[in-house]
Design a protein around this motif. Structure first.
Motif, short mmCIF file in Angstrom:
data_model
loop_
_atom_site.label_atom_id
_atom_site.label_comp_id
_atom_site.label_asym_id
_atom_site.label_seq_id
_atom_site.Cartn_x
_atom_site.Cartn_y
_atom_site.Cartn_z
N PHE A 24 31.67 -11.20 -31.24
CA PHE A 24 30.34 -11.20 -30.62
C PHE A 24 30.37 -10.38 -29.33
CE2 PHE A 24 27.47 -12.74 -27.39
CZ PHE A 24 26.25 -12.72 -28.03
N MET A 25 31.34 -10.63 -28.48
CA MET A 25 31.42 -9.93 -27.19
C MET A 25 31.57 -8.42 -27.41
SD MET A 25 30.88 -12.10 -24.81
CE MET A 25 31.46 -11.34 -23.30
N ALA A 26 32.31 -8.02 -28.42
CA ALA A 26 32.52 -6.60 -28.68
C ALA A 26 31.21 -5.90 -29.08
CB ALA A 26 33.56 -6.41 -29.78
N PHE A 27 30.37 -6.59 -29.82
CA PHE A 27 29.16 -5.95 -30.34
C PHE A 27 27.87 -6.30 -29.60
CE2 PHE A 27 32.05 -5.67 -33.96
CZ PHE A 27 31.88 -4.34 -34.30
N PHE A 28 27.84 -7.44 -28.90
CA PHE A 28 26.58 -7.91 -28.33
C PHE A 28 26.61 -8.15 -26.82
CE2 PHE A 28 26.34 -9.20 -32.78
CZ PHE A 28 25.07 -8.77 -33.13
N ALA A 29 27.74 -8.04 -26.17
CA ALA A 29 27.83 -8.40 -24.74
C ALA A 29 26.88 -7.56 -23.88
CB ALA A 29 29.26 -8.28 -24.23
N LYS A 30 26.90 -6.24 -24.06
CA LYS A 30 26.08 -5.37 -23.22
C LYS A 30 24.60 -5.65 -23.41
CE LYS A 30 25.26 -0.69 -21.78
NZ LYS A 30 25.19 0.68 -22.09
N SER A 31 24.14 -5.72 -24.65
CA SER A 31 22.72 -5.96 -24.90
C SER A 31 22.30 -7.37 -24.48
CB SER A 31 22.36 -5.69 -26.36
OG SER A 31 23.15 -6.47 -27.23
N THR A 32 23.20 -8.33 -24.64
CA THR A 32 22.91 -9.70 -24.20
C THR A 32 22.75 -9.75 -22.68
OG1 THR A 32 24.06 -10.66 -26.09
CG2 THR A 32 23.75 -12.08 -24.18
N GLU A 33 23.64 -9.09 -21.97
CA GLU A 33 23.53 -9.05 -20.51
C GLU A 33 22.23 -8.35 -20.08
OE1 GLU A 33 26.08 -7.95 -16.51
OE2 GLU A 33 26.90 -7.40 -18.46
N GLU A 34 21.87 -7.27 -20.77
CA GLU A 34 20.60 -6.59 -20.48
C GLU A 34 19.42 -7.54 -20.68
OE1 GLU A 34 20.55 -3.17 -23.05
OE2 GLU A 34 22.13 -2.15 -21.91
N GLY A 35 19.48 -8.34 -21.72
CA GLY A 35 18.43 -9.32 -21.97
C GLY A 35 18.36 -10.37 -20.88
N PHE A 36 19.52 -10.83 -20.41
CA PHE A 36 19.55 -11.81 -19.31
C PHE A 36 18.91 -11.21 -18.06
CE2 PHE A 36 23.52 -14.54 -20.56
CZ PHE A 36 22.96 -14.82 -21.79
N VAL A 37 19.26 -9.97 -17.75
CA VAL A 37 18.71 -9.31 -16.56
C VAL A 37 17.19 -9.17 -16.69
CG1 VAL A 37 18.66 -7.13 -15.27
CG2 VAL A 37 20.85 -8.16 -15.90
N SER A 38 16.71 -8.80 -17.87
CA SER A 38 15.26 -8.65 -18.05
C SER A 38 14.54 -9.98 -17.89
CB SER A 38 14.93 -8.00 -19.39
OG SER A 38 15.23 -8.85 -20.47
N LEU A 39 15.13 -11.07 -18.38
CA LEU A 39 14.54 -12.40 -18.18
C LEU A 39 14.52 -12.73 -16.69
CD1 LEU A 39 15.34 -15.70 -20.05
CD2 LEU A 39 15.11 -15.62 -17.60
N ASN A 40 15.64 -12.52 -16.00
CA ASN A 40 15.72 -12.82 -14.57
C ASN A 40 14.64 -12.08 -13.79
OD1 ASN A 40 18.06 -14.13 -15.40
ND2 ASN A 40 19.44 -12.90 -14.16
N GLU A 41 14.50 -10.79 -14.07
CA GLU A 41 13.51 -9.97 -13.35
C GLU A 41 12.09 -10.42 -13.66
OE1 GLU A 41 14.71 -6.03 -14.52
OE2 GLU A 41 16.31 -5.98 -13.01
N ALA A 42 11.80 -10.78 -14.90
CA ALA A 42 10.47 -11.25 -15.27
C ALA A 42 10.16 -12.60 -14.62
CB ALA A 42 10.36 -11.36 -16.79
N LEU A 43 11.15 -13.48 -14.56
CA LEU A 43 10.97 -14.78 -13.89
C LEU A 43 10.71 -14.58 -12.40
CD1 LEU A 43 10.94 -17.87 -13.96
CD2 LEU A 43 13.46 -17.81 -13.76
N LYS A 44 11.46 -13.68 -11.78
CA LYS A 44 11.26 -13.37 -10.36
C LYS A 44 9.83 -12.89 -10.11
CE LYS A 44 12.93 -10.14 -6.79
NZ LYS A 44 13.37 -11.01 -5.70
N LYS A 45 9.39 -11.97 -10.94
CA LYS A 45 8.05 -11.40 -10.80
C LYS A 45 6.99 -12.50 -10.93
CE LYS A 45 5.04 -7.85 -12.79
NZ LYS A 45 4.93 -6.81 -13.81
N LYS A 46 7.12 -13.34 -11.95
CA LYS A 46 6.15 -14.41 -12.18
C LYS A 46 6.17 -15.43 -11.04
CE LYS A 46 4.32 -17.60 -15.56
NZ LYS A 46 2.94 -17.26 -15.28
N ALA A 47 7.34 -15.85 -10.60
CA ALA A 47 7.44 -16.86 -9.54
C ALA A 47 6.91 -16.33 -8.21
CB ALA A 47 8.89 -17.33 -9.38
#
Length: 150
Positions: free
Chosen positions: A123-146
């Motif tokens: 999983f880490m070999a194939f999905f780590a980078k895109s998963t981290e990008e998804g986490f960052v996008s959630l964090n930024e969207a939550l920041k904007k909304k809050a």
């Protein structure tokens, strides 16, 4: 065990950030990663032991649905665990932590996931980078909304 962790500082109190995050019905309006979260089987809150139905949209990957179990839902953290077949095959323990700044006016929001099981390295070999990008996008969207509703 492998882990992905991201964090962001939000100019809003932890109680406000937590309130926004736990309003599962609104996720479709602001959350690019977890586009739908429902407490499964008719429950109205998400206490420890309850099961969630989560629509996950990792950037560049096909949408998927998972059914994790809530491990903790407190003032400080929401944590759930999901697996594929059995924990020994693949499991992920996802957490969202809300820590106050010294004066309590800001939140250090930490989102991460600990992966285990025999397929976690794959999983880490194939999905780590895109998963981290998804986490960052959630964090930024939550920041904007809050910060917008603050």
């Amino acid at each position: 065990m492998s882990e992905i962790s991201t964090e962001i500082t939000i100019d809003a109190a932890p109680s406000k950030v937590r309130e926004i995050f736990l309003d599962f019905a609104s996720h479709k309006d602001w959350n690019p990663l977890l586009t739908s979260i429902e407490v499964y089987k008719g429950e109205t809150s998400a206490p420890a032991g309850s099961q969630l139905k989560v629509q996950l949209e990792i950037p560049g990957k096909s949408p998927m649905v998972m059914y994790p179990t809530v491990l903790e839902n407190s003032e400080q953290v929401l944590k759930w665990k999901g697996n594929v077949l059995f924990d020994s095959i693949f499991a992920g323990e996802h957490y969202f932590a809300y820590s106050p700044s010294e004066d309590g006016s800001k939140t250090k929001f930490v989102q991460g996931e600990k992966f285990s099981g025999i397929t976690s390295r794959l999983f880490m070999a194939f999905f780590a980078k895109s998963t981290e990008e998804g986490f960052v996008s959630l964090n930024e969207a939550l920041k904007k909304k809050a910060e917008k509703s603050n």
